[in-house]
Design an enzyme around this catalytic site. Structure first.
Site, short mmCIF file in Angstrom:
data_model
loop_
_atom_site.label_atom_id
_atom_site.label_comp_id
_atom_site.label_asym_id
_atom_site.label_seq_id
_atom_site.Cartn_x
_atom_site.Cartn_y
_atom_site.Cartn_z
N SER A 1 -4.19 -6.56 -4.76
CA SER A 1 -4.98 -5.52 -4.12
C SER A 1 -4.52 -4.16 -4.62
CB SER A 1 -4.82 -5.61 -2.61
OG SER A 1 -5.52 -4.59 -1.94
N VAL B 1 0.44 -5.97 -3.45
CA VAL B 1 -0.47 -4.83 -3.43
C VAL B 1 0.18 -3.63 -4.10
CG1 VAL B 1 -1.46 -5.70 -1.28
CG2 VAL B 1 0.23 -3.88 -1.19
N SER B 2 -0.65 -2.71 -4.57
CA SER B 2 -0.21 -1.43 -5.13
C SER B 2 0.78 -1.65 -6.28
CB SER B 2 0.38 -0.56 -4.01
OG SER B 2 0.55 0.77 -4.45
N ASN B 3 1.98 -1.06 -6.21
CA ASN B 3 2.96 -1.28 -7.28
C ASN B 3 3.33 -2.74 -7.42
OD1 ASN B 3 3.00 1.44 -7.78
ND2 ASN B 3 5.11 1.79 -7.15
N GLY C 1 0.55 -4.39 -9.34
CA GLY C 1 0.68 -4.09 -10.76
C GLY C 1 1.80 -4.87 -11.40
#
Length: 699
Positions: free
Chosen positions: A316, A291-293, A296
């Protein structure tokens, strides 16, 4: 051909992936030093909960150390898992924990998972700063049907930063889970004492492998400490490496590390001391996740992967900075057509850092935004508005007018969705945008701690905001308590240029205003570096400021995502109310870019969840619990969908808006009625479409 292409790509960096060698289980070249292996019985200790079980993870107080000044590696690991799990998952009663997600759901009992854990340092090109990698292999892993899930840490967290997200799902599925801290993590360096963390979190001042030390000689460090005593350097901010540029490679290397570990454990021994790699990408289901970083990072890994290490992607709220392509637009319902999408993280975050403190006082949200008054002193907000007005950055004669204009600027000029307005104040109060702006400006520009970009540094502070030495017991726990991006765990952002003396940023007075305005001059400095011009006067930057702004621009260019997932089945889930990574600059434009790049070959699905946001942990607070549902639940659905697609050939549902139903009060427990499933046959009015170079999002 695919194998040769990736081998050439990695070979150019100076390392060789194991898959590029003979089919024997050689340790990857990028692994540096020893691999530490620990077995957990699932009773006294385990992979997922560090022996705490589901009940222990949801309980307070946090587990304590026997000796606060000298915690053991096992104690540090336990507290790190406890804090990292609770930072991303709402464990409060009624919020879904123990019903829809949690170690015990689908796992029985307390959800403890026995197995083996392997941890090591790995090297990456262009820097001597190590990256931590870890593989967890649950006892339930089946070498006849192998699977692997990537779990790069979210935010700037350390190696256990995805334990409650990708870690939980993968371990309960019986998959190996591979983690990396992505070159972030706590990695603190006390410049006064020279102490830093070993890989297990214990402190040392000796010259031995540590997670991070600043690139300073002893003489340089002593000189700096004399001028700026009791400061810290932090790995993400001060490694001079721009770690984000290599996040995709970090994930690919973690997968290779995972295959090495699995074959050491399950590979076929040949009798001559060598082990044949019998578990490989061809017979293993590999899902890139987090999720998040971390999300990415897995997306970037999928873009880089030309060898076929990754089969599918499920992420996510991913922090993606898509390459700017203004040939398409974004429109939600009948709202305005958005053309200025795909702003960089540093662009929109510095804007939030500058304007949100004033916008918090806008009549539209002042009294309705949850925790606004508790986290944001109105007097400081008014001072910020006055300082902005005096610099010509907001208009209006009254506080209400100026705050309303600040909110308008964020919504209209920076593409911040109105759905994000109610949560932005609590994030500002938690220093989210401010900390991101400071850390990423340093990281993108490859600045060192000695540069003190925009007169900002890191240190402990007393109740008056003055710099003070960090308490030894607090420093001993940093590995377990810090989120990797100060202010965190007793270390604050200090405005060295504040009026009077170096002062904690939130209560500092800018020299230009002589009033407590959250050190607005420093925040404007960061904003100017992000823009490459003085945002107050409009003049071009000069000298070292211009050089740093150019370096930052180059650093941002290095992290842009191409949008080319090479046809891999991929699912994004993102909350429409995400007030940290605004959807018009992250998930939405990435989806559009992917369709521009891949066209009909795209296999990306985007699910936008209403009444969901970035930090589920906040759902445990009144005023937020009433309005929002856990995005975490839909993240696990995304993983389930990709798994079913890869293993059972089930189709991925089309991109859609999911219309959740808030529970209304914190005392009302969530039920399935609040959390409708992502559906294979959404209503026409719920479908997300890319048509005529426009991404169309239903209202």
């Amino acid at each position: 051909m695919k194998r040769i292409m990736l081998c050439a790509l990695i070979g150019a960096t100076g390392f060789t992936l194991t898959a590029c060698k003979e089919p024997f289980n050689d340790i990857p070249d990028f692994v540096k030093g020893d691999i530490q292996q620990t077995s957990y019985d699932g009773i006294t200790n385990d992979l997922l909960t560090a022996g705490l079980g589901a009940t222990g993870l949801a309980s307070t107080p946090a587990p304590a150390f026997t000796d606060a000044l000298n915690p053991t590696p096992a104690e540090l690991r336990r507290l790190a898992i406890y804090n990292n799990y609770r930072a991303l998952v709402d464990t409060a009663p009624g919020g879904g924990y123990g019903t829809f997600f949690g170690p015990q759901v689908g796992n029985g009992g307390e959800g403890r998972i026995p197995g083996d854990e392997y941890i090591a340092y790995m090297a990456v090109p262009g820097t001597d700063v190590p990256v931590t990698v870890m593989a967890q292999v649950p006892e339930s892993f089946d070498p006849e049907q192998p699977c692997m899930v990537t779990a790069p840490s979210s935010g700037s967290r350390g190696i256990y930063g995805a334990i409650g997200t990708a870690g939980e799902w993968g371990l309960k599925k019986g998959c190996a889970v591979v983690y990396t801290d992505k070159g972030t993590g706590t990695g603190s360096h006390n410049l006064a004492t020279n102490t830093a963390q070993r890989i297990d979190g214990t402190l040392t001042s000796l010259e031995e492998p540590v997670q991070f030390r600043a690139d300073l000689s002893d003489e340089q460090r002593a000189t700096f400490d004399s001028a700026w005593p009791d400061r810290f350097a932090w790995k993400h901010a001060h490694s001079k490496a721009n770690p984000e540029a290599e996040w995709g490679l970090h994930v690919l290397q973690s997968i290779e590390f995972g295959f090495y570990v699995l074959n050491e454990k399950f590979g076929r021994e040949l009798g001559n001391g060598e082990v044949l790699r019998t578990i490989n990408p061809k017979n293993t289901v590999v899902i890139a996740s987090s999720v998040s970083n971390g999300g990415g990072s897995s997306v970037r890994a999928a873009e880089l992967d030309t060898e076929g290490l990754i089969d599918g992607v499920a992420v996510s709220e991913p922090n993606v900075n898509p390459e700017v392509d203004r040939s398409f637009t974004i429109r939600q319902g009948d709202g305005p057509v958005i053309t200025e999408h795909s702003r960089s993280l540093l662009d929109y975050t510095t804007a939030l850092a500058v304007y949100q403190g004033c916008a918090n006082q806008a009549p539209a949200i002042r009294g309705t935004a949850p925790l606004n008054a508790a986290f944001n002193p109105p007097a400081i907000g008014e001072n910020i508005c006055n300082s902005l007005a005096n610099k010509g950055l907001v208009s209006g004669a009254t506080l209400d007018d100026r705050a309303t204009d600040a909110l308008r600027i964020l919504n209209e000029e920076f593409g911040i969705q109105p759905e994000q307005n109610l949560l932005a104040p609590v994030h500002f109060g938690l220093s989210v945008a401010q900390s991101i702006s400071m850390t990423y400006a340093n990281a993108y520009g490859r600045a060192g701690v000695e540069d003190r970009v925009c007169d900002l540094s890191l240190a402990a502070v007393d109740s008056a905001g003055a710099v003070t030495p960090l308490a030894p017991a607090v420093e001993a726990a940093l590995f377990s308590v810090s989120n990797g991006i100060p202010p965190s765990a007793g270390v604050a952002i200090v405005y060295d240029g504040a009026d009077g003396q170096p002062t904690s940023l939130p209560i500092s007075a800018s020299p230009s205003s002589n009033q407590m305005d959250y050190g607005l001059d420093a925040l404007l400095c960061l904003r100017s570096l992000a823009q490459g011009r003085d945002v107050v006067t409009g003049a071009a930057l000069e000298g070292s400021d211009a050089e740093l702004a150019d370096a930052i621009a180059e650093g941002i260019a290095e992290v842009r995502a191409s949008g080319n997932l090479q046809g891999r089945p991929t699912v994004f889930v993102t909350g429409r109310a995400d007030a940290i990574l605004p959807i018009n600059h992250t998930s939405r434009p990435y989806f559009g870019l992917n369709h521009r790049v891949e066209g009909k070959k795209s296999n990306l699905r985007y699910y936008e969840i209403l009444n969901a946001h970035h930090l589920d942990v906040l759902n445990g607070f009144p005023g937020i619990a009433d309005r929002y549902v856990p995005l975490h639940h839909y993240y696990f659905q995304a993983l389930d969908l990709v798994w079913a697609h890869l293993t059972q050939k089930q189709p991925l549902p089309p991109s859609q808006v999911v219309r959740t139903v808030p529970r209304g009060t914190i005392t009302t427990a969530l039920t399935e009625a609040n959390l409708p499933a992502i559906t294979l046959s959404p209503e026409d009015g719920d479908r997300i479409l890319f048509v005529d170079n426009q991404l169309r999002i239903p209202e």
